[in-house]
Write an enzyme that holds these catalytic residues in place. Structure first.
Site, PDB file in Angstrom:
ATOM      1  N   CYS A   1      25.894 -11.435   7.079  1.00  0.00           N
ATOM      2  CA  CYS A   1      25.106 -10.238   6.759  1.00  0.00           C
ATOM      3  C   CYS A   1      25.092  -9.271   7.945  1.00  0.00           C
ATOM      4  O   CYS A   1      24.460  -9.545   8.964  1.00  0.00           O
ATOM      5  CB  CYS A   1      23.683 -10.671   6.386  1.00  0.00           C
ATOM      6  SG  CYS A   1      22.480  -9.345   6.299  1.00  0.00           S
TER       7      CYS A   1
ATOM      8  N   CYS B   1      21.699  -8.042   9.111  1.00  0.00           N
ATOM      9  CA  CYS B   1      21.000  -9.126   9.810  1.00  0.00           C
ATOM     10  C   CYS B   1      21.424  -9.177  11.269  1.00  0.00           C
ATOM     11  O   CYS B   1      20.591  -9.324  12.176  1.00  0.00           O
ATOM     12  CB  CYS B   1      21.308 -10.480   9.171  1.00  0.00           C
ATOM     13  SG  CYS B   1      20.776 -10.665   7.470  1.00  0.00           S
TER      14      CYS B   1
END
Length: 145
Positions: A70, A73
């Protein structure tokens, strides 16, 4: 009247410590291993530690649910770490959902990154999406007031 105390899980040895509330700002150490209970760095959670940290900590605990694939993230990770350094009386932790899928499943995470705030084992708020450190700090402070 007896002094209010709280349970804190040691990020190093996982021992549960009883700490007087008034001593939280005094950087208390673990009674078992002697290391700092409240660190300015987010602790990495595992399938073995996630439930204890969430259930046993009586101080505000912010868990960042994230995944290695991600991009938002990864971009938020240094921001989360910076926010942790600004709020020393809050436990900041991270759970890598692609590595610990079973441990993350009960928390019903639908998008990444998602920060979930827990107090005394109960979810009190969640925030999805990558945020800069000042917004993370504002969000966490809004939960404490």
């Amino acid at each position: 009247m007896s002094e209010q105390s709280m349970h804190l899980v040691c990020p190093h040895c996982q021992a549960t410590n009883r700490v007087p509330s008034a001593r939280l700002s005094a950087k208390p150490n673990c009674g078992k291993c002697g290391q700092e209970l409240l660190s300015a760095t987010p602790q990495e959670l595992t399938a073995q530690t996630v439930n204890k940290v969430i259930q046993k900590n009586e101080v505000l605990t912010i868990v960042d649910f994230w995944a290695s694939w991600c991009q938002p993230c990864i971009m938020m990770a240094p921001q989360f770490k910076e926010a942790a350094g600004q709020l020393p009386e809050v436990v900041f932790a991270k759970l890598q959902t692609d590595k610990h899928e079973q441990a993350a499943a009960p928390y019903n995470i639908r998008s990444l990154p998602t920060m979930v705030a827990f107090k005394g084992g109960k979810e009190i708020a969640r925030q999805s999406g990558a945020l800069p450190s000042h917004q993370i700090v504002q969000w966490v402070q809004s939960l404490s007031s």
